[in-house]
Enzyme design. Structure first.
Site, PDB file in Angstrom:
ATOM      1  N   ASN A 148       0.739  -1.216  -0.078  1.00 61.14           N
ATOM      2  CA  ASN A 148      -0.040  -0.216   0.055  1.00 61.14           C
ATOM      3  C   ASN A 148       0.648   1.175  -0.058  1.00 61.14           C
ATOM      4  O   ASN A 148       0.364   2.262  -0.580  1.00 61.14           O
ATOM      5  CB  ASN A 148      -1.144   0.013   1.161  1.00 61.14           C
ATOM      6  CG  ASN A 148      -0.537  -0.029   2.654  1.00 61.14           C
ATOM      7  OD1 ASN A 148       0.675  -0.445   2.621  1.00 61.14           O
ATOM      8  ND2 ASN A 148      -1.143   0.255   3.436  1.00 61.14           N
ATOM      9  N   GLU A 245       4.808  -4.665  11.924  1.00 67.42           N
ATOM     10  CA  GLU A 245       3.907  -3.601  11.530  1.00 67.42           C
ATOM     11  C   GLU A 245       2.835  -4.349  10.951  1.00 67.42           C
ATOM     12  O   GLU A 245       2.837  -4.548   9.619  1.00 67.42           O
ATOM     13  CB  GLU A 245       4.470  -2.422  10.786  1.00 67.42           C
ATOM     14  CG  GLU A 245       5.469  -1.844  11.486  1.00 67.42           C
ATOM     15  CD  GLU A 245       5.098  -0.755  12.513  1.00 67.42           C
ATOM     16  OE1 GLU A 245       3.973  -0.523  12.787  1.00 67.42           O
ATOM     17  OE2 GLU A 245       5.804  -0.217  13.172  1.00 67.42           O
ATOM     18  N   CYS A 279      -3.278   0.620   6.916  1.00 69.27           N
ATOM     19  CA  CYS A 279      -3.171  -0.283   8.196  1.00 69.27           C
ATOM     20  C   CYS A 279      -3.943   0.426   9.280  1.00 69.27           C
ATOM     21  O   CYS A 279      -4.724  -0.301  10.162  1.00 69.27           O
ATOM     22  CB  CYS A 279      -1.901  -0.820   8.660  1.00 69.27           C
ATOM     23  SG  CYS A 279      -0.942   0.832   8.577  1.00 69.27           S
ATOM     24  N   GLU A 461       8.214   2.131  14.630  1.00 67.46           N
ATOM     25  CA  GLU A 461       9.132   2.517  13.565  1.00 67.46           C
ATOM     26  C   GLU A 461       8.937   4.111  13.619  1.00 67.46           C
ATOM     27  O   GLU A 461       8.114   4.613  14.648  1.00 67.46           O
ATOM     28  CB  GLU A 461       8.386   2.164  12.236  1.00 67.46           C
ATOM     29  CG  GLU A 461       8.760   0.775  11.718  1.00 67.46           C
ATOM     30  CD  GLU A 461       8.525   0.286  10.282  1.00 67.46           C
ATOM     31  OE1 GLU A 461       7.500   0.828   9.653  1.00 67.46           O
ATOM     32  OE2 GLU A 461       9.153  -0.539   9.946  1.00 67.46           O
TER      33      GLU A 461
HETATM   34  P1  NAD Z   1       0.998  -9.609   3.305  1.00 64.15           P
HETATM   35  O1  NAD Z   1       1.169 -10.016   4.860  1.00 64.15           O
HETATM   36  O2  NAD Z   1       0.218 -10.704   2.297  1.00 64.15           O
HETATM   37  O3  NAD Z   1       2.351  -9.451   2.546  1.00 64.15           O
HETATM   38  C1  NAD Z   1       3.229  -8.689   3.256  1.00 64.15           C
HETATM   39  C2  NAD Z   1       4.653  -9.000   2.835  1.00 64.15           C
HETATM   40  O4  NAD Z   1       4.972 -10.375   3.249  1.00 64.15           O
HETATM   41  C3  NAD Z   1       4.809  -9.217   1.513  1.00 64.15           C
HETATM   42  O5  NAD Z   1       5.951  -8.727   0.749  1.00 64.15           O
HETATM   43  C4  NAD Z   1       4.773 -10.731   1.109  1.00 64.15           C
HETATM   44  O6  NAD Z   1       5.432 -11.336  -0.079  1.00 64.15           O
HETATM   45  C5  NAD Z   1       5.542 -10.978   2.385  1.00 64.15           C
HETATM   46  N1  NAD Z   1       5.265 -12.571   2.823  1.00 64.15           N
HETATM   47  C6  NAD Z   1       4.090 -13.352   2.526  1.00 64.15           C
HETATM   48  N2  NAD Z   1       4.313 -14.461   3.151  1.00 64.15           N
HETATM   49  C7  NAD Z   1       5.451 -14.379   3.755  1.00 64.15           C
HETATM   50  C8  NAD Z   1       6.292 -15.668   4.629  1.00 64.15           C
HETATM   51  N3  NAD Z   1       5.834 -16.697   4.865  1.00 64.15           N
HETATM   52  N4  NAD Z   1       7.405 -15.068   4.960  1.00 64.15           N
HETATM   53  C9  NAD Z   1       7.996 -13.850   4.463  1.00 64.15           C
HETATM   54  N5  NAD Z   1       7.368 -12.921   4.052  1.00 64.15           N
HETATM   55  C10 NAD Z   1       6.101 -13.118   3.527  1.00 64.15           C
HETATM   56  O7  NAD Z   1       0.163  -8.431   3.419  1.00 64.15           O
HETATM   57  P2  NAD Z   1      -0.149  -7.286   2.197  1.00 64.15           P
HETATM   58  O8  NAD Z   1      -1.414  -7.899   1.577  1.00 64.15           O
HETATM   59  O9  NAD Z   1       0.888  -7.149   1.356  1.00 64.15           O
HETATM   60  O10 NAD Z   1      -0.346  -5.936   3.058  1.00 64.15           O
HETATM   61  C11 NAD Z   1      -1.625  -5.550   3.504  1.00 64.15           C
HETATM   62  C12 NAD Z   1      -1.567  -5.749   5.085  1.00 64.15           C
HETATM   63  O11 NAD Z   1      -0.286  -5.090   5.582  1.00 64.15           O
HETATM   64  C13 NAD Z   1      -2.637  -5.358   6.000  1.00 64.15           C
HETATM   65  O12 NAD Z   1      -3.076  -6.261   6.975  1.00 64.15           O
HETATM   66  C14 NAD Z   1      -2.079  -4.027   6.276  1.00 64.15           C
HETATM   67  O13 NAD Z   1      -2.894  -3.924   7.618  1.00 64.15           O
HETATM   68  C15 NAD Z   1      -0.814  -4.290   6.659  1.00 64.15           C
HETATM   69  N6  NAD Z   1       0.020  -3.225   6.979  1.00 64.15           N
HETATM   70  C16 NAD Z   1       0.447  -2.643   7.992  1.00 64.15           C
HETATM   71  C17 NAD Z   1       1.080  -1.686   8.167  1.00 64.15           C
HETATM   72  C18 NAD Z   1       1.618  -1.120   9.565  1.00 64.15           C
HETATM   73  O14 NAD Z   1       2.442  -0.194   9.542  1.00 64.15           O
HETATM   74  N7  NAD Z   1       1.167  -1.606  10.531  1.00 64.15           N
HETATM   75  C19 NAD Z   1       1.463  -0.582   6.985  1.00 64.15           C
HETATM   76  C20 NAD Z   1       0.818  -0.978   5.961  1.00 64.15           C
HETATM   77  C21 NAD Z   1       0.109  -2.234   5.659  1.00 64.15           C
END
Ligand code: NAD
Length: 487
Positions: A148, A245, A279, A461
């Site tokens: 995002n 995060e 998020c 962060e």
């Molecule tokens: P996701 O968890 O599907 O993927 C995040 C990242 O993790 C990607 O780069 C993905 O390739 C990687 N990944 C997936 N499985 C993995 C594994 N087993 N081991 C290591 N890496 C792995 O999330 P998304 O769909 O990309 O993003 C949306 C989510 O992110 C939402 O839940 C949102 O709330 C959260 N988010 C949190 C913050 C924050 O700062 N708290 C900020 C932005 C987004």
């Protein structure tokens, strides 16, 4: 375009790598082909980062800081080009990528560049001795990003990591492989040693290879709770440090003495910025009963004026969600809300034309949706939708709303609107959330820590607080007298 790995200062070949097509969410037309890192790429990136780490940690904080500040200047000088790449890759309005995404990446680099020379330990006076502490870098750190805010996430991780003397290997989301490469180029142009910031591409399998790699000291993830749990478990065998995060389902509480216009502005920002893909969004909007009608009337009117359309148009307010699959997921939440008996006050459909009459039927567009008549147990009020869907929940008493707001496995963020200064602080202090606002929402200055409580994550962060998550403390005792041995 080809999106390959960026290792040791250069883009590598994509030949003989698994690949996938990266799409523009606004058109679903291909932007380019991305190439999955393989095991050799991971070994090469770790070797290169280790080499850079040894050069980098030997520099003074001031020398490191200069490179970070220069990188920020380079990003700002390229802001229009990078913002457009981000908009095409993510589907978010160009007005946002210009004002927030690239700028906040530069802010982080400037901030941590500025404090790099001031990272220091403590001196402790002891009897005939003294002690001191040294915050030392961890080594090679891995950053794993969500889709995002791609360049912001990359910079929020890289800036503190590098300021503390670490090297970083960053893996962007497979849905947004573009802008991390621009950050890598900017670091090189600013004079960073080759390998200090490497980029590897791929899905969770590549992320898992980074988590498992014995030479990687720490993993910082921005992503979903489900992925956070896997990474936490994956890091356990080697007791690696993690920063997580993660997602949320945050409350925004509006008391009846609040300034309604400001509270509505915040509710809009808390739900529809970046198509609702934020998020910390305040997707559970609790409104005190007395002002419900006035609040809803203004909220509906202003929501219906949100200009949904071509993200590259500077007049656009809301672009396209990240993928066709994500659009279907958001639509299925909307169907679930209706089926559970909530009332769809406005929005929630797929527009065919944008606000200037352009055909947008091929893209992943959805109009901003507001549900009323919700109750806390509904799926739309419990699960993170990560799309432009706002749920209104009505409350009567302060104690009641605090208890209901806290009734969630998440604890990322929370907001309170009231003109009663005592109530504002009293309520915020009782909310189980890591990042809170009184009389605003979703403002994330680099000077304040950002992160979640409960299942929304661990670690922080931004701000000085981030330093402790990229350093390890060494204590040193220095004897000034004789050694007192009983033997
Ligand atoms: P996701 O968890 O599907 O993927 C995040 C990242 O993790 C990607 O780069 C993905 O390739 C990687 N990944 C997936 N499985 C993995 C594994 N087993 N081991 C290591 N890496 C792995 O999330 P998304 O769909 O990309 O993003 C949306 C989510 O992110 C939402 O839940 C949102 O709330 C959260 N988010 C949190 C913050 C924050 O700062 N708290 C900020 C932005 C987004």
């Amino acid at each position: 375009m080809a999106y390959t790995q960026f290792i040791d200062g250069e883009l590598t070949s994509g030949a003989q790598r698994e690949s996938w097509i990266n799409y523009n969410p606004a058109t679903n037309l291909p932007l380019g082909e991305a190439f999955h890192a393989n095991a050799q790429d991971i070994d090469a990136t770790v070797a290169s980062a280790e080499k850079a780490f040894h050069t980098w940690r030997a520099k003074t904080g001031a020398e490191r800081g200069r490179v970070l500040v220069k990188t920020a200047e380079i990003l700002r000088s390229r802001i229009e080009q990078i913002a457009l790449l981000e908009t095409q890759d993510v589907g978010k309005p160009i007005a946002e990528s210009l004002a927030v995404d690239v700028s906040s990446a530069a802010d982080a680099l400037e901030y941590f560049g500025g404090i790099a020379a001031s990272i220091h330990g403590d001196y402790v006076d002891l009897k005939n001795a003294f002690g001191y502490t040294r915050p030392e870098p961890l080594g090679v750190c891995a950053g794993i990003g969500a889709w995002n805010y791609p360049i912001q996430i990359a910079a929020w991780k890289a800036a503190p990591a590098l300021a503390c003397g670490n090297a970083m290997i960053f893996k962007p989301s497979e849905l947004t492989p573009v802008s991390a490469l621009e950050l890598a180029k900017a670091f090189m142009d600013a004079g960073a040693p080759a390998g200090l910031f490497n980029v590897v591409q791929g899905d969770g399998r590549v992320g898992a290879m980074l988590v498992d790699h014995p030479q990687i000291a720490k993993v910082s993830l921005t992503g979903s709770v489900a992925t956070g749990k896997k990474i936490y478990a994956g890091a356990a065998p080697l007791l690696k440090r993690v920063t997580l995060e993660l997602g949320g389902k945050s409350p925004l509480i509006v008391f009846d003495d609040a300034d309604i216009t400001n509270a509505v502005s915040a509710a809009l920002l808390a739900n529809f910025y970046t198509q609702g893909e934020v998020c910390s969004n305040g997707t559970r909007v609790f409104v005190q009963r007395k002002i419900l009608n006035a609040f809803l009337a203004q909220l509906k009117e202003r929501t219906e004026k949100i200009r949904v359309g071509d993200p590259a148009d500077p007049d656009t307010h809301m672009g396209a969600v990240i993928s066709a699959a994500h659009l279907e997921k958001v639509m299925s939440f909307i169907d679930a809300g209706k089926a559970a008996g909530a009332t769809l006050l406005t929005g929630g459909d797929k527009p065919v034309k944008d606000f200037k009459g352009r055909d947008i039927s091929a893209g992943n567009f959805i109009t901003p949706a507001i549900f009323t008549n919700c109750d806390d147990a509904m799926e739309i009020c419990r699960e993170e939708i990560f799309g432009p869907v706002l749920s209104i929940l009505v409350f009567d008493e302060e104690e009641e709303v605090i208890q209901r707001a806290n009734n969630s496995v998440y604890g990322l963020a929370a907001g309170v609107f009231t003109n009663d200064i005592k109530r504002g602080h009293r309520v915020i202090h009782q909310l189980q959330a890591g990042t809170c606002w009184i009389n605003n929402y979703n403002i994330t200055p680099i000077e304040l820590p950002f992160g979640g409580n409960k299942q929304s994550g661990m670690g922080r962060e931004n701000s000085l607080a981030a330093i402790q998550y990229y350093t390890q403390l060494k204590s040193v005792y220095v004897e000034l007298g004789n050694v007192d041995a009983p033997y």
